[in-house]
Design an enzyme around this catalytic site. Structure first.
Site, PDB file in Angstrom:
ATOM      1  N   ASN A  76      13.474  12.929  60.684  1.00  0.00           N
ATOM      2  CA  ASN A  76      12.314  13.983  61.383  1.00  0.00           C
ATOM      3  C   ASN A  76      11.754  15.001  60.020  1.00  0.00           C
ATOM      4  OD1 ASN A  76      14.588  15.044  62.103  1.00  0.00           O
ATOM      5  ND2 ASN A  76      14.172  15.410  64.306  1.00  0.00           N
ATOM      6  N   TYR A 117      27.627  18.282  62.313  1.00  0.00           N
ATOM      7  CA  TYR A 117      26.866  17.336  63.447  1.00  0.00           C
ATOM      8  C   TYR A 117      27.774  16.729  64.509  1.00  0.00           C
ATOM      9  CZ  TYR A 117      22.150  16.972  61.955  1.00  0.00           C
ATOM     10  OH  TYR A 117      20.817  16.965  61.251  1.00  0.00           O
ATOM     11  N   HIS A 136      15.684  20.120  59.177  1.00  0.00           N
ATOM     12  CA  HIS A 136      16.695  21.125  60.476  1.00  0.00           C
ATOM     13  C   HIS A 136      16.337  22.102  61.023  1.00  0.00           C
ATOM     14  CE1 HIS A 136      20.353  22.110  62.263  1.00  0.00           C
ATOM     15  NE2 HIS A 136      20.320  22.747  62.061  1.00  0.00           N
ATOM     16  N   LYS A 179      15.071  16.996  55.493  1.00  0.00           N
ATOM     17  CA  LYS A 179      16.010  15.952  54.997  1.00  0.00           C
ATOM     18  C   LYS A 179      16.149  15.233  53.928  1.00  0.00           C
ATOM     19  CE  LYS A 179      17.326  16.770  60.414  1.00  0.00           C
ATOM     20  NZ  LYS A 179      17.648  16.401  61.745  1.00  0.00           N
ATOM     21  N   GLU A 187      25.545  28.063  60.673  1.00  0.00           N
ATOM     22  CA  GLU A 187      25.557  26.905  60.049  1.00  0.00           C
ATOM     23  C   GLU A 187      25.450  27.486  58.214  1.00  0.00           C
ATOM     24  OE1 GLU A 187      21.784  25.072  62.368  1.00  0.00           O
ATOM     25  OE2 GLU A 187      23.466  23.983  63.954  1.00  0.00           O
TER      26      GLU A 187
END
Ligand code: IDP
Length: 140
Positions: free
Chosen positions: A114, A51, A117, A11, A128
Protein backbone atom coordinates in the site's frame (compact mmCIF):
# COMPACT_ATOMS: atom_id res chain seq x y z
CA UNK A 1 0.74 26.01 16.28
CA UNK A 2 4.27 24.63 16.40
CA UNK A 3 5.46 22.15 13.79
CA UNK A 4 5.67 18.51 14.79
CA UNK A 5 7.33 15.53 13.14
CA UNK A 6 6.24 12.18 11.81
CA UNK A 7 7.95 9.20 10.21
CA UNK A 8 7.18 7.97 6.69
CA UNK A 9 8.25 5.05 4.53
CA UNK A 10 7.82 4.88 0.76
CA UNK A 11 7.40 1.11 0.45
CA UNK A 12 8.98 -1.33 -2.09
CA UNK A 13 5.91 -1.46 -4.36
CA UNK A 14 6.26 2.30 -4.87
CA UNK A 15 10.05 2.50 -5.31
CA UNK A 16 9.78 -0.36 -7.85
CA UNK A 17 7.35 1.73 -9.91
CA UNK A 18 9.56 4.84 -9.61
CA UNK A 19 6.94 6.73 -7.56
CA UNK A 20 9.26 8.29 -4.96
CA UNK A 21 8.91 11.75 -6.49
CA UNK A 22 5.16 11.53 -7.11
CA UNK A 23 4.52 10.44 -3.52
CA UNK A 24 6.88 13.05 -2.05
CA UNK A 25 5.05 15.73 -4.06
CA UNK A 26 1.74 14.67 -2.50
CA UNK A 27 3.32 14.88 0.97
CA UNK A 28 4.72 18.34 0.21
CA UNK A 29 1.44 19.52 -1.28
CA UNK A 30 -0.22 18.48 1.99
CA UNK A 31 2.00 20.93 3.86
CA UNK A 32 4.65 18.48 5.02
CA UNK A 33 8.36 19.20 4.66
CA UNK A 34 10.95 16.44 4.18
CA UNK A 35 13.60 17.16 6.83
CA UNK A 36 15.40 13.81 6.48
CA UNK A 37 15.36 11.17 3.76
CA UNK A 38 17.36 8.11 2.79
CA UNK A 39 16.91 5.18 0.45
CA UNK A 40 17.76 1.88 2.14
CA UNK A 41 17.21 -1.83 1.68
CA UNK A 42 15.75 -2.91 5.01
CA UNK A 43 17.25 -6.00 6.60
CA UNK A 44 14.96 -8.74 7.87
CA UNK A 45 15.99 -7.80 11.44
CA UNK A 46 15.03 -4.16 10.84
CA UNK A 47 11.65 -5.12 9.36
CA UNK A 48 10.88 -7.54 12.20
CA UNK A 49 11.91 -4.95 14.80
CA UNK A 50 9.99 -2.12 13.17
CA UNK A 51 6.78 -4.17 12.89
CA UNK A 52 7.19 -5.99 16.24
CA UNK A 53 3.76 -4.68 17.37
CA UNK A 54 2.22 -6.81 14.59
CA UNK A 55 4.13 -10.00 15.55
CA UNK A 56 0.97 -11.93 16.41
CA UNK A 57 -0.95 -10.84 13.30
CA UNK A 58 -1.40 -13.41 10.49
CA UNK A 59 0.17 -11.07 7.93
CA UNK A 60 3.37 -10.40 9.92
CA UNK A 61 5.71 -12.77 8.03
CA UNK A 62 4.46 -11.71 4.62
CA UNK A 63 4.70 -8.05 5.61
CA UNK A 64 8.34 -8.45 6.71
CA UNK A 65 9.11 -10.29 3.43
CA UNK A 66 7.42 -7.53 1.44
CA UNK A 67 9.22 -4.71 3.25
CA UNK A 68 12.59 -6.36 2.51
CA UNK A 69 11.72 -7.20 -1.14
CA UNK A 70 13.24 -3.98 -2.53
CA UNK A 71 14.44 -0.52 -1.57
CA UNK A 72 12.39 1.79 0.61
CA UNK A 73 12.73 5.53 1.29
CA UNK A 74 12.55 6.41 4.98
CA UNK A 75 11.70 10.03 5.72
CA UNK A 76 11.09 12.42 8.57
CA UNK A 77 8.28 14.85 7.76
CA UNK A 78 7.67 18.12 9.56
CA UNK A 79 4.57 20.29 9.61
CA UNK A 80 1.61 21.41 11.66
CA UNK A 81 -0.04 18.37 13.16
CA UNK A 82 2.31 16.21 11.08
CA UNK A 83 1.08 12.77 12.24
CA UNK A 84 -2.56 13.53 11.45
CA UNK A 85 -1.86 15.41 8.26
CA UNK A 86 0.25 12.54 6.94
CA UNK A 87 -2.40 9.95 7.88
CA UNK A 88 -4.96 12.02 5.97
CA UNK A 89 -2.89 12.26 2.79
CA UNK A 90 -1.92 8.55 3.02
CA UNK A 91 -5.53 7.32 3.12
CA UNK A 92 -6.97 4.12 4.62
CA UNK A 93 -4.78 1.00 4.99
CA UNK A 94 -6.83 -0.85 2.38
CA UNK A 95 -6.76 1.13 -0.89
CA UNK A 96 -10.31 -0.07 -1.59
CA UNK A 97 -11.40 2.06 1.40
CA UNK A 98 -9.10 5.03 0.74
CA UNK A 99 -10.59 8.43 -0.09
CA UNK A 100 -10.15 10.11 -3.47
CA UNK A 101 -6.94 12.12 -3.75
CA UNK A 102 -5.04 10.10 -1.15
CA UNK A 103 -1.71 8.40 -1.88
CA UNK A 104 -3.08 4.91 -1.28
CA UNK A 105 -6.15 5.51 -3.45
CA UNK A 106 -3.95 6.71 -6.29
CA UNK A 107 -0.96 4.39 -6.01
CA UNK A 108 -1.46 1.37 -3.69
CA UNK A 109 -1.58 -2.10 -5.22
CA UNK A 110 -3.19 -3.99 -2.30
CA UNK A 111 -3.82 -3.88 1.45
CA UNK A 112 -0.23 -5.11 1.93
CA UNK A 113 1.55 -3.33 -0.93
CA UNK A 114 0.00 0.00 0.00
CA UNK A 115 2.87 2.30 -1.00
CA UNK A 116 3.41 4.21 2.26
CA UNK A 117 3.79 3.89 6.01
CA UNK A 118 3.05 6.73 8.41
CA UNK A 119 3.28 6.87 12.21
CA UNK A 120 -0.07 6.69 14.00
CA UNK A 121 0.77 8.83 17.06
CA UNK A 122 3.33 11.42 18.21
CA UNK A 123 4.74 8.84 20.61
CA UNK A 124 5.25 6.24 17.87
CA UNK A 125 6.62 8.89 15.51
CA UNK A 126 9.46 9.56 17.94
CA UNK A 127 10.19 5.85 18.38
CA UNK A 128 10.12 5.22 14.61
CA UNK A 129 12.29 8.27 13.78
CA UNK A 130 14.85 7.11 16.37
CA UNK A 131 14.75 3.60 14.85
CA UNK A 132 16.09 4.82 11.48
CA UNK A 133 17.74 8.22 11.98
CA UNK A 134 20.51 9.75 14.06
CA UNK A 135 19.67 13.28 15.30
CA UNK A 136 22.34 14.83 13.03
CA UNK A 137 20.69 13.30 9.94
CA UNK A 138 17.59 15.44 10.50
CA UNK A 139 17.94 18.98 9.17
CA UNK A 140 14.89 21.11 9.93
P1 IDP B 1 -1.34 1.37 8.61
O1 IDP B 1 -0.07 1.16 7.78
O2 IDP B 1 -2.44 1.99 7.80
O3 IDP B 1 -1.06 2.10 9.90
P2 IDP B 1 -1.50 -1.16 10.11
O4 IDP B 1 -2.76 -1.79 10.57
O5 IDP B 1 -0.59 -0.55 11.15
O6 IDP B 1 -1.89 -0.09 8.97
O7 IDP B 1 -0.70 -2.27 9.30
C1 IDP B 1 0.65 -2.12 8.98
C2 IDP B 1 0.86 -2.61 7.56
O8 IDP B 1 0.61 -4.01 7.52
C3 IDP B 1 -0.10 -2.03 6.52
O9 IDP B 1 0.30 -0.76 6.03
C4 IDP B 1 -0.03 -3.08 5.43
O10 IDP B 1 1.16 -2.97 4.64
C5 IDP B 1 0.04 -4.36 6.26
N1 IDP B 1 -1.31 -4.93 6.51
C6 IDP B 1 -2.26 -4.46 7.35
N2 IDP B 1 -3.36 -5.24 7.33
C7 IDP B 1 -3.08 -6.24 6.45
C8 IDP B 1 -3.82 -7.38 6.00
O11 IDP B 1 -4.98 -7.63 6.40
N3 IDP B 1 -3.20 -8.18 5.08
C9 IDP B 1 -1.92 -7.94 4.62
N4 IDP B 1 -1.21 -6.89 5.04
C10 IDP B 1 -1.77 -6.05 5.94
Amino acid sequence: MAATRTFSIIKPDATRRNLTGAITKKLEDAGLRVVASKRIHMTRDQAEGFYAVHKERPFYNDLCAFMTSGPVVVQVLEGENAVLRNREVMGATNPADAAEGTIRKEFAESIEANSVHGSDSDENAKIEIDFFFKPEEIVG
